[in-house]
Design a protein around this motif. Structure first.
Motif, PDB file in Angstrom:
ATOM      1  N   CYS A   1       0.869  -1.173   0.000  1.00 13.57           N
ATOM      2  CA  CYS A   1       0.000   0.000   0.000  1.00 13.57           C
ATOM      3  C   CYS A   1       0.912   1.231   0.000  1.00 13.57           C
ATOM      4  O   CYS A   1       1.524   1.556   1.014  1.00 13.57           O
ATOM      5  CB  CYS A   1      -0.925   0.004   1.211  1.00 13.57           C
TER       6      CYS A   1
ATOM      7  N   MET B   1      -3.708   8.180   8.546  1.00 14.05           N
ATOM      8  CA  MET B   1      -4.648   7.176   8.056  1.00 14.05           C
ATOM      9  C   MET B   1      -5.880   7.183   8.946  1.00 14.05           C
ATOM     10  O   MET B   1      -5.786   6.929  10.143  1.00 14.05           O
ATOM     11  CB  MET B   1      -4.014   5.782   8.068  1.00 14.05           C
TER      12      MET B   1
ATOM     13  N   ALA C   1       4.607  -2.414  13.751  1.00 11.06           N
ATOM     14  CA  ALA C   1       3.375  -2.071  13.038  1.00 11.06           C
ATOM     15  C   ALA C   1       2.224  -2.091  14.026  1.00 11.06           C
ATOM     16  O   ALA C   1       2.370  -2.528  15.175  1.00 11.06           O
ATOM     17  CB  ALA C   1       3.113  -3.073  11.911  1.00 11.06           C
TER      18      ALA C   1
ATOM     19  N   ALA D   1       2.364  -0.788   4.381  1.00  9.71           N
ATOM     20  CA  ALA D   1       1.843  -2.089   4.811  1.00  9.71           C
ATOM     21  C   ALA D   1       2.979  -3.105   4.823  1.00  9.71           C
ATOM     22  O   ALA D   1       3.652  -3.301   3.811  1.00  9.71           O
ATOM     23  CB  ALA D   1       0.724  -2.557   3.892  1.00  9.71           C
TER      24      ALA D   1
ATOM     25  N   TYR E   1      -9.765   2.721   4.555  1.00  8.45           N
ATOM     26  CA  TYR E   1      -8.568   3.343   5.117  1.00  8.45           C
ATOM     27  C   TYR E   1      -8.277   4.568   4.247  1.00  8.45           C
ATOM     28  O   TYR E   1      -7.883   4.435   3.088  1.00  8.45           O
ATOM     29  CB  TYR E   1      -7.401   2.357   5.124  1.00  8.45           C
TER      30      TYR E   1
ATOM     31  N   LEU F   1       3.205   3.765   9.173  1.00  2.35           N
ATOM     32  CA  LEU F   1       3.122   4.931   8.293  1.00  2.35           C
ATOM     33  C   LEU F   1       4.485   5.549   8.009  1.00  2.35           C
ATOM     34  O   LEU F   1       4.621   6.358   7.084  1.00  2.35           O
ATOM     35  CB  LEU F   1       2.178   5.976   8.892  1.00  2.35           C
TER      36      LEU F   1
ATOM     37  N   TRP G   1       0.164  -1.983   9.759  1.00  2.41           N
ATOM     38  CA  TRP G   1       0.445  -0.634   9.259  1.00  2.41           C
ATOM     39  C   TRP G   1       1.648  -0.016   9.956  1.00  2.41           C
ATOM     40  O   TRP G   1       1.771  -0.076  11.184  1.00  2.41           O
ATOM     41  CB  TRP G   1      -0.767   0.271   9.474  1.00  2.41           C
TER      42      TRP G   1
ATOM     43  N   CYS H   1      -2.071  -3.123  13.912  1.00  2.00           N
ATOM     44  CA  CYS H   1      -3.223  -3.620  13.159  1.00  2.00           C
ATOM     45  C   CYS H   1      -4.486  -2.956  13.694  1.00  2.00           C
ATOM     46  O   CYS H   1      -4.666  -2.846  14.910  1.00  2.00           O
ATOM     47  CB  CYS H   1      -3.361  -5.132  13.306  1.00  2.00           C
TER      48      CYS H   1
END
Length: 345
Positions: free
Chosen positions: A42, A276, A302, A55, A336, A185, A183, A304
């Motif tokens: 992503c 996001m 990350a 991602a 998202y 960012l 995720w 979730c």
């Protein structure tokens, strides 16, 4: 907006796997594998317009087949946990294969994350995407009824990644579907500096097996009152009920299940400026800070944000129902929405 597909190896049983790539302006894009319906990429721009992949992913189908963290996968038939691997429906008890101690997690050991989905791409003006379809036969992982599932991934030129789910059955069953993207960012490193807010005043406390203890409890005055840097939640959430520092809990969203997606969470990364927003029709949001994520990424690299119904709802009549009956259609939409700001709020 365009969508293309290319071969991406084979599943363990020899079934060919494809990688569908959605491309948009300014480096915006996403990729989806037919194996597990995995979100494999992503790409979104930062505040300077430089695209980056937000991602987490693995390099091959073989790596995903060995992965136990559900990295980027579609989850079914039942997202989250069912206690003791069993539930009763209409007077019949159904037994499911456990894959986390005595618990059935994310549909069981051979859940939807291990299947190869049929796929069709589409382009529709300002958006493009791929439609995935899967037939789950009666008795699959112990669940009753033939279940036909359709999941549509779409990306528009404004930076919204949408995931629309539908399912139908020929026997009463339970259904809880979600997407398990991890995720980050910033694109790499830990998520300590990410800022997360969730539109919830309540969460579900859990026991040592991560099964809800009962009714929702207030987040106020606890480390689960997410409204700032994730480092605060990672420091010492609740050591007496979870061995790993971090969050793996379901938040009870303020407005419950909705007919149309509404905003339920905001994740921001100050250094890149990326933001996001999570919008969904679901009543719950499982926040998981990758406490047990293994190589090549590692813990807390990350977060979730899994939109779903509540864990163990088939055994909890007081929770929103996950029962699906013949003639009904399960529907759920999650979005998202990505953007970038000069400074975070």
């Amino acid at each position: 907006m365009t969508v293309t597909s290319r071969p991406f190896g084979t599943a363990p049983d020899g079934t060919p796997v494809d990688r569908w790539v959605i491309d948009g302006p300014g480096g915006l894009g996403a990729a989806v594998l037919t194996y597990g319906g995995i979100l494999h990429s992503c790409r979104v721009p930062d505040r300077e317009g430089v695209p980056g992949d937000v991602a987490l992913a693995l390099a091959s189908v073989g790596a995903y087949a060995e992965d136990e963290s559900y990295l980027g996968a579609l989850i079914g038939r039942y997202a989250n946990r069912i206690a003791h691997g069993r539930f009763a429906l209409d007077g019949t008890t159904y037994r499911l294969p456990p894959n986390e101690g005595t618990t059935t997690l994310h549909g069981g050991p051979d859940g939807f994350h291990r299947r190869v989905w049929a796929a069709t791409g589409f382009e529709d003006g300002d958006r493009a995407g791929v439609v995935l379809r899967l037939h789950s036969p009666d008795g699959d992982m112990g669940f009753p009824g033939n279940l036909d599932v359709e999941v549509t991934y779409s990306l528009d030129r404004h930076g919204t990644l949408a995931i629309a789910y539908s399912a139908e059955t020929d026997r009463p069953t339970v259904v809880n579907l979600t997407q398990h993207a991890y995720w980050n960012l910033a694109g790499d490193g830990t998520v300590d500096g990410h800022e997360l807010t969730v539109d919830a005043d309540l969460y579900l406390p859990v026991d040592a097996d991560a099964i809800p203890l009962g009714p929702p409890a207030p987040t106020a005055g606890t480390p689960f009152a997410l409204g700032g840097k994730l480092a605060d939640a990672l420091r010492d959430p609740h050591p007496h009920i979870t061995a790993a520092k971090g969050v793996d809990h379901c938040y009870v969203l303020r407005r419950g299940r909705a007919a149309e997606p509404r905003p339920v969470a905001r994740l921001a990364e100050p250094a890149s400026g990326r933001v996001m927003e999570t919008w969904t029709t679901e009543p719950g949001l499982q926040v998981y800070t990758a406490n047990h994520l293994g190589a090549p990424h590692g813990p807390h690299t990350a977060v979730c944000l899994e939109t779903q119904h509540f864990p163990d709802a088939p055994n909890r009549p007081e929770y929103p129902s996950t029962v699906l009956r013949p003639g009904e259609v399960f529907r759920s939409v999650t979005q998202y929405r990505f953007g970038a700001v000069a400074t975070t709020r």
